[in-house]
Write an enzyme that holds these catalytic residues in place. Structure first.
Site, short mmCIF file in Angstrom:
data_model
loop_
_atom_site.label_atom_id
_atom_site.label_comp_id
_atom_site.label_asym_id
_atom_site.label_seq_id
_atom_site.Cartn_x
_atom_site.Cartn_y
_atom_site.Cartn_z
N SER A 251 0.84 -1.19 0.00
CA SER A 251 0.00 0.00 0.00
C SER A 251 0.87 1.24 0.00
O SER A 251 2.09 1.17 0.17
CB SER A 251 -0.91 0.01 1.23
OG SER A 251 -0.14 0.07 2.42
N GLY B 195 2.12 3.19 -2.12
CA GLY B 195 3.22 3.33 -3.05
C GLY B 195 4.44 2.47 -2.77
O GLY B 195 5.40 2.49 -3.54
N GLU C 152 -10.78 5.50 -4.12
CA GLU C 152 -9.88 6.32 -4.95
C GLU C 152 -10.31 6.24 -6.41
O GLU C 152 -10.45 5.14 -6.96
CB GLU C 152 -8.44 5.85 -4.78
CG GLU C 152 -7.93 5.97 -3.36
CD GLU C 152 -6.51 5.45 -3.20
OE1 GLU C 152 -5.80 5.35 -4.22
OE2 GLU C 152 -6.11 5.14 -2.06
N GLU D 197 -8.57 2.21 -6.34
CA GLU D 197 -8.46 1.34 -5.17
C GLU D 197 -9.49 1.77 -4.13
O GLU D 197 -10.15 2.81 -4.28
CB GLU D 197 -7.06 1.42 -4.56
CG GLU D 197 -5.96 0.83 -5.43
CD GLU D 197 -4.59 0.87 -4.76
OE1 GLU D 197 -4.45 1.56 -3.72
OE2 GLU D 197 -3.66 0.24 -5.28
N ASP E 112 -6.44 8.86 4.61
CA ASP E 112 -5.61 10.00 5.02
C ASP E 112 -6.02 11.30 4.33
O ASP E 112 -5.99 12.36 4.94
CB ASP E 112 -4.11 9.70 4.82
CG ASP E 112 -3.77 9.16 3.45
OD1 ASP E 112 -4.65 9.16 2.56
OD2 ASP E 112 -2.62 8.73 3.25
N THR E 113 -6.43 11.23 3.06
CA THR E 113 -6.89 12.45 2.40
C THR E 113 -8.16 13.00 3.04
O THR E 113 -8.48 14.18 2.90
CB THR E 113 -7.16 12.20 0.90
OG1 THR E 113 -8.22 11.25 0.76
CG2 THR E 113 -5.92 11.68 0.20
N ARG F 256 5.05 11.68 8.65
CA ARG F 256 3.96 12.64 8.79
C ARG F 256 3.70 12.87 10.27
O ARG F 256 3.32 11.95 11.00
CB ARG F 256 2.71 12.11 8.09
CG ARG F 256 1.62 13.12 7.89
CD ARG F 256 0.60 12.62 6.88
NE ARG F 256 -0.01 11.37 7.27
CZ ARG F 256 -0.45 10.44 6.43
NH1 ARG F 256 -0.31 10.62 5.14
NH2 ARG F 256 -1.01 9.35 6.86
#
Length: 442
Positions: free
Chosen positions: A185, A187, A307, A320, A327-328, A409
């Site tokens: 996941s 990337g 997504e 996906e 998170d977005t 993050r």
């Protein structure tokens, strides 16, 4: 506008009734430290898990937060916490036996899923379901369901078990193409391949860079190779499955770097036909997943981050889906009356989530921007009075222990503006003013 739950296919509605009758949502709330509270075991205690824990606790649930390291964000607010390797079946089984949860909420993918199946057999709710979690973490299972079973539009793809099969698949699809391990996941292990000379390197990256690679270096990962779509922009459509059916939130636009979220804004301004297609795709994939959950006696309730790709020629494709808050979607802490975390908590606890539940709280646009910190050591923030002096801005610092090399993050900036550009500019100005220092832990 959100899609009404009545638009859900009748088969899904029928299975909802069956599943609800088999597993009634009769949770005792309001006495988290009493004799008979609803007990929730949160598997994964990062920034998303922290907000989920807070919302569950606000509704009276008892929450135990678990993760592989001490001091994780959700552990700092939950009633109790545990530190253990969640991929170890014995450790996970022992924790479930000790905590005796009514509900298990996975917030990460690195979990011994076979133990979750045992938990379901013992009458524990797994959110949204064991079957859904297994499908969504496997790109092959998800793509087959989306495209071959539900008929959703996707990029052309092939699967490969070897370098030779990958070469053949890439040749059939053409260059450029994207190579991804089927079990990963964000990337990790992913490569964009622009010519045949780079295929071998992409195969290697898929094997060693995937999230599940540690401890499994001798296992070959099956990969998916996809045609590189002429992408115009991406959307996230937060979709909620609850006792009231399925509803969708207003679309979220976002920017990613190397597969990781950096910025998002809601509502994304898109043409009406694009919006309708995106919400229809989101509703259908979540409906298909929840039908599978119902077939196995599970509810399938919760928030899903769907997504969507919008191509330069106007086509709208499914990419996906994440079976948990996205998170977005952190932007919803500013943009909606009920954030994605509050919606998740409500759905999980059997509280109906309707069109009115996903309403926006502002006439303008809200934006979020990740605070990504590089280096090694503890992270200190300063200049907060100046950073938050600008009207319509806010800040969430996650409280992670620190950065251990690379980047991590550590917080998010939120802002409200008259339009997308205004809101994004405000988050940029706040982040630029905020002081961020990495210090040696000693």
């Amino acid at each position: 506008m959100p899609i009404e739950s009545g638009n859900r296919p009748s088969a899904a509605s029928d299975s909802t009734a069956t599943a609800s009758a088999a597993r009634p949502a009769d949770f005792t709330l309001g006495t988290p430290l009493g004799a008979h509270p609803t007990r929730v075991l949160l598997l994964g205690s990062g920034e998303l898990g922290k907000e989920i824990a807070i919302e569950l606790m606000r509704l009276g649930a008892y929450v135990c937060a678990a993760d592989s390291y001490p001091g994780a964000p959700a552990m700092q607010v939950a009633h109790d916490c545990r530190v253990f390797d969640m991929t170890d079946p014995a450790s996970l089984d022992a924790t479930i036996a000790e905590i005796r949860p009514d509900i298990i909420v996975p917030e990460v993918e690195a979990i011994a899923t076979q133990e979750l199946e045992k938990a379901v057999d013992a009458g524990i709710d797994v959110v949204p379901s064991c079957q859904i979690a297994a499908i969504c973490m496997n790109r092959e299972s998800l793509r087959v369901l989306a495209h071959e079973t539900l008929g959703l539009p996707t990029t052309p793809y092939r699967f490969a078990d070897s370098l030779d099969e990958l070469k053949a698949g890439a040749e059939a699809l053409g260059y450029p193409c994207v190579v991804k391990p089927i079990m990963s996941s964000s990337g990790h292990g992913q490569s964009v391949v622009r010519d045949p000379a780079a295929i071998e390197a992409a195969w290697h990256e898929a094997q060693v860079g995937r999230r599940a690679a540690a401890g499994h270096e001798d296992q070959v990962s099956r990969v998916i190779v996809e045609a590189l779509a002429p992408l115009d922009y991406e959307l996230t459509v937060l979709t909620v499955s609850s006792s009231a059916g399925i509803v969708t939130c207003r679309p979220i636009g976002h920017v990613q770097v190397d597969g990781d979220y950096r910025e998002s804004w809601q509502p994304a301004r898109v043409p009406d036909d694009i919006l309708a297609q995106a919400q229809n795709i989101a509703r259908r994939i979540v409906g298909g997943l929840t039908d599978i959950a119902h077939d196995h006696g599970e509810r399938g309730w919760g928030v899903f981050g769907v997504e969507i790709f919008v191509l330069t020629d106007g086509r709208v494709l499914f990419n996906e889906v994440s079976p948990r808050p996205h998170d977005t979607g952190m932007v919803t802490m500013a943009s909606q009356y009920l954030s994605e975390f509050a919606l998740h908590a409500r759905a999980v606890l059997g509280i109906p989530v309707t069109d009115g539940s996903v309403a926006l709280s502002h006439d303008g646009v809200c934006a979020s921007r990740a605070i990504v910190v590089s280096g090694t050591g503890q992270v200190e923030f300063s200049h907060l009075p100046a950073a938050l002096a600008q009207p319509g801005t806010d800040l969430r610092l996650f409280g992670k222990p620190g950065v251990t090399g690379g980047h991590r993050r550590m917080g998010v900036v939120l802002a409200t503006g008259s339009d997308v550009d205004d809101a994004r500019t405000r988050t940029r100005a706040t982040l630029d003013t905020l002081g961020v220092t990495v210090t040696d832990a000693d």
